[in-house]
Design a protein around this motif. Structure first.
Motif, PDB file in Angstrom:
ATOM      1  N   ALA A 109      63.923  63.800  45.447  1.00  8.57           N
ATOM      2  CA  ALA A 109      63.841  62.141  45.652  1.00  8.57           C
ATOM      3  C   ALA A 109      63.320  61.575  44.333  1.00  8.57           C
ATOM      4  O   ALA A 109      63.848  60.638  43.981  1.00  8.57           O
ATOM      5  N   HIS A 110      62.227  61.999  44.103  1.00  9.82           N
ATOM      6  CA  HIS A 110      61.461  61.210  42.818  1.00  9.82           C
ATOM      7  C   HIS A 110      62.086  61.642  41.466  1.00  9.82           C
ATOM      8  O   HIS A 110      62.467  60.603  40.756  1.00  9.82           O
ATOM      9  N   GLN A 111      62.031  62.978  41.117  1.00 11.91           N
ATOM     10  CA  GLN A 111      62.435  63.220  39.917  1.00 11.91           C
ATOM     11  C   GLN A 111      63.920  62.946  39.570  1.00 11.91           C
ATOM     12  O   GLN A 111      64.430  62.428  38.615  1.00 11.91           O
TER      13      GLN A 111
ATOM     14  N   LEU B  87      71.328  70.314  39.139  1.00 12.54           N
ATOM     15  CA  LEU B  87      70.873  69.138  39.552  1.00 12.54           C
ATOM     16  C   LEU B  87      69.346  69.228  39.545  1.00 12.54           C
ATOM     17  O   LEU B  87      68.673  68.250  39.241  1.00 12.54           O
ATOM     18  N   THR B  88      68.882  70.011  40.165  1.00 11.27           N
ATOM     19  CA  THR B  88      67.507  70.399  40.512  1.00 11.27           C
ATOM     20  C   THR B  88      66.741  71.555  40.188  1.00 11.27           C
ATOM     21  O   THR B  88      65.711  71.709  40.544  1.00 11.27           O
ATOM     22  N   ALA B  89      67.369  72.206  38.974  1.00 11.89           N
ATOM     23  CA  ALA B  89      66.968  73.527  38.657  1.00 11.89           C
ATOM     24  C   ALA B  89      65.579  73.553  38.207  1.00 11.89           C
ATOM     25  O   ALA B  89      64.738  74.552  38.056  1.00 11.89           O
TER      26      ALA B  89
ATOM     27  N   PRO C  50      60.828  55.632  44.137  1.00 12.76           N
ATOM     28  CA  PRO C  50      59.379  55.472  44.019  1.00 12.76           C
ATOM     29  C   PRO C  50      58.523  56.199  45.041  1.00 12.76           C
ATOM     30  O   PRO C  50      59.300  56.138  46.218  1.00 12.76           O
ATOM     31  N   TRP C  51      57.608  56.615  44.769  1.00 20.51           N
ATOM     32  CA  TRP C  51      56.644  57.437  45.583  1.00 20.51           C
ATOM     33  C   TRP C  51      56.268  56.635  46.753  1.00 20.51           C
ATOM     34  O   TRP C  51      55.990  56.898  47.960  1.00 20.51           O
TER      35      TRP C  51
END
Length: 256
Positions: free
Chosen positions: A100-102, A81-83, A107-108
């Motif tokens: 969190a964002h990607q 999921l985060t690779a 939203p930032w």
């Protein structure tokens, strides 16, 4: 590694106490902020950010480059999921911010980064100071950390807030409570629904170390020791389990 049934029960007693969970006892929840302190347990991180994304709760991510940073970088790269998240040279809060964002499309403007802290006490102090600088101290904060560090993190935040006479109410959420079970001849840590949790050796070492820090004596973090936190009452069942485990020389040798 071999663990007796008694040692497994004792480890589960300690883990259940350390993974302080207020969320399961509440039917309604209206936190103004979620604070996620940096660590390397991916099921916990994914669960916390998923909740923030689904509810719109703003998040404050706390953590610079510390003891868990390398472990977090490795865990991020190993999780499908985060690779793709870039981790090289980044602190924990910056990595969590990208997740969190990607991954969760938070939203930032709903993400605050505190990327200077290198330990639990600084997580609390620097998060507090970040909020004070914005003149924005939430009344209710959902607090998330590695389950085995949840209780100490709560005590650190409570202690830090008291130094400035702040009265936020912290709701603890470890996302999951880990347990050790024996499957055939193997020891398995259950609770997280994704890969990316502890080796059994690190798990045991962390549990024993966390209880030691929470004890209010000359070697602990309470007023009788380092003074990093206030006095913590340790239940008899937890104290007795910790004493049995720390008296087990074979166990201690195996986790060094």
């Amino acid at each position: 590694m071999y663990l007796s049934d008694e040692a497994i029960r004792d480890l589960n007693t300690l883990a259940g106490w350390l993974a302080l969970d207020d969320l399961s006892a509440r039917e309604t929840l209206n936190p103004e902020l979620l604070i996620l302190a940096g660590h390397a347990i991916m099921p916990n991180i994914i669960g916390a950010l998923d909740l923030a994304a689904k509810t719109g709760i703003p998040v404050l991510l706390s953590g610079g480059i510390g003891h868990s940073t390398t472990l977090l970088q490795q865990a991020v790269k190993q999780d499908p999921l985060t690779a793709t998240i870039e981790t090289e040279g980044r602190g924990e809060a910056d990595i969590l911010g990208e997740i969190a964002h990607q991954v969760f499309a938070i939203p930032w403007e709903n993400i605050e980064i505190e990327n200077r802290s290198t330990n639990c006490g600084q997580n609390a102090d620097f998060s507090r100071d970040t909020l004070l600088a914005q003149s924005s101290i939430p009344a209710t904060i959902l607090l998330v950390q590695d389950p085995l560090m949840q209780r100490r993190t709560f005590e650190s935040f409570q202690h830090s807030w008291r130094q400035k006479n702040l009265t936020s109410r912290f709701i603890n959420w470890p996302v999951f409570v880990p347990h050790v079970v024996k499957v055939d001849d193997s020891l398995v840590i259950t609770g997280g629904q994704r890969a990316g949790i502890w080796t059994i050796e690190r798990y045991i070492a962390m549990i024993l170390g966390e209880v030691k820090r929470l004890r209010d004596d000359e070697t602990g973090y309470g007023p009788a020791g380092a003074g990093f936190i206030d006095h913590v009452d340790i239940p008899d069942a937890v104290e007795n389990a910790w004493r049995r485990l720390t008296a087990n020389n074979k166990l201690l040798v195996s986790v060094r």
